[in-house]
Motif scaffolding. Structure first.
Motif, short mmCIF file in Angstrom:
data_model
loop_
_atom_site.label_atom_id
_atom_site.label_comp_id
_atom_site.label_asym_id
_atom_site.label_seq_id
_atom_site.Cartn_x
_atom_site.Cartn_y
_atom_site.Cartn_z
N UNK A 1 -1.54 -3.08 -8.04
CA UNK A 1 -0.30 -2.82 -7.37
C UNK A 1 0.22 -4.12 -6.76
N UNK A 2 1.37 -4.59 -7.19
CA UNK A 2 1.92 -5.83 -6.69
C UNK A 2 2.45 -5.68 -5.26
N UNK A 3 2.52 -6.80 -4.58
CA UNK A 3 3.05 -6.83 -3.21
C UNK A 3 4.56 -6.65 -3.26
N UNK A 4 5.07 -5.77 -2.42
CA UNK A 4 6.51 -5.53 -2.34
C UNK A 4 6.99 -6.06 -1.00
N UNK A 5 7.98 -6.95 -1.05
CA UNK A 5 8.49 -7.57 0.17
C UNK A 5 9.09 -6.49 1.09
N UNK A 6 8.69 -6.56 2.37
CA UNK A 6 9.22 -5.62 3.36
C UNK A 6 8.45 -4.32 3.45
N UNK A 7 7.39 -4.14 2.66
CA UNK A 7 6.62 -2.90 2.68
C UNK A 7 5.20 -3.21 3.15
N UNK A 8 4.66 -2.40 4.03
CA UNK A 8 3.32 -2.61 4.55
C UNK A 8 2.28 -2.41 3.47
N UNK A 9 1.22 -3.22 3.53
CA UNK A 9 0.11 -3.07 2.59
C UNK A 9 -0.76 -1.88 2.95
N UNK A 10 -0.64 -1.37 4.18
CA UNK A 10 -1.40 -0.21 4.63
C UNK A 10 -0.43 0.72 5.37
#
Length: 116
Positions: free
Chosen positions: A1-10
């Motif tokens: 799952x790629x990192x999405x800017x502005x969305x928490x990883x948890x």
């Protein structure tokens, strides 16, 4: 799952504790607090035993907890804080070696005179 800017990883965060887990955590804290004095007395006993291999660590622990880890102490009578300067001089030429060797050989042997 790629990192999405502005969305928490948890996004859900840390899971909530159950009532049983909360109770156990509270009991654990109380047990720690009740044994603090005994633990400190044991550390002080180790610090006072100069033959114990952990004496220095115990002393350091007590000082760190009492005053903080980055505290500098001055010993009574040692208030002078001028730094000690050590000058490193590069090895000189061959001529300097010969002069030094001559001075060394010409120096009186005081230790030999005392023994005789």
């Amino acid at each position: 799952m790629p990192y999405v800017k502005g969305q928490s990883g948890n996004p859900k965060g840390r899971p909530k504790l159950t009532e049983e887990q909360k109770s156990q955590k509270e009991q654990f804290k109380q047990l720690l607090k009740s044994s603090t004095v005994d633990a400190l007395q044991s550390i002080i006993q180790i610090a006072n035993d100069r033959y114990n291999k952990d004496c220095l660590n115990a002393c350091r622990y007590i000082i760190d907890k009492a005053y903080g880890t980055n505290t500098a102490f001055l010993v009574d009578g040692m208030e002078e804080t001028t730094p000690i300067v050590i000058e490193v001089v590069p090895h000189g030429k061959q001529d300097d070696d010969e002069e030094w060797e001559q001075e060394w050989n010409d120096a009186p042997d005081e230790d030999l005179e005392e023994e005789e």
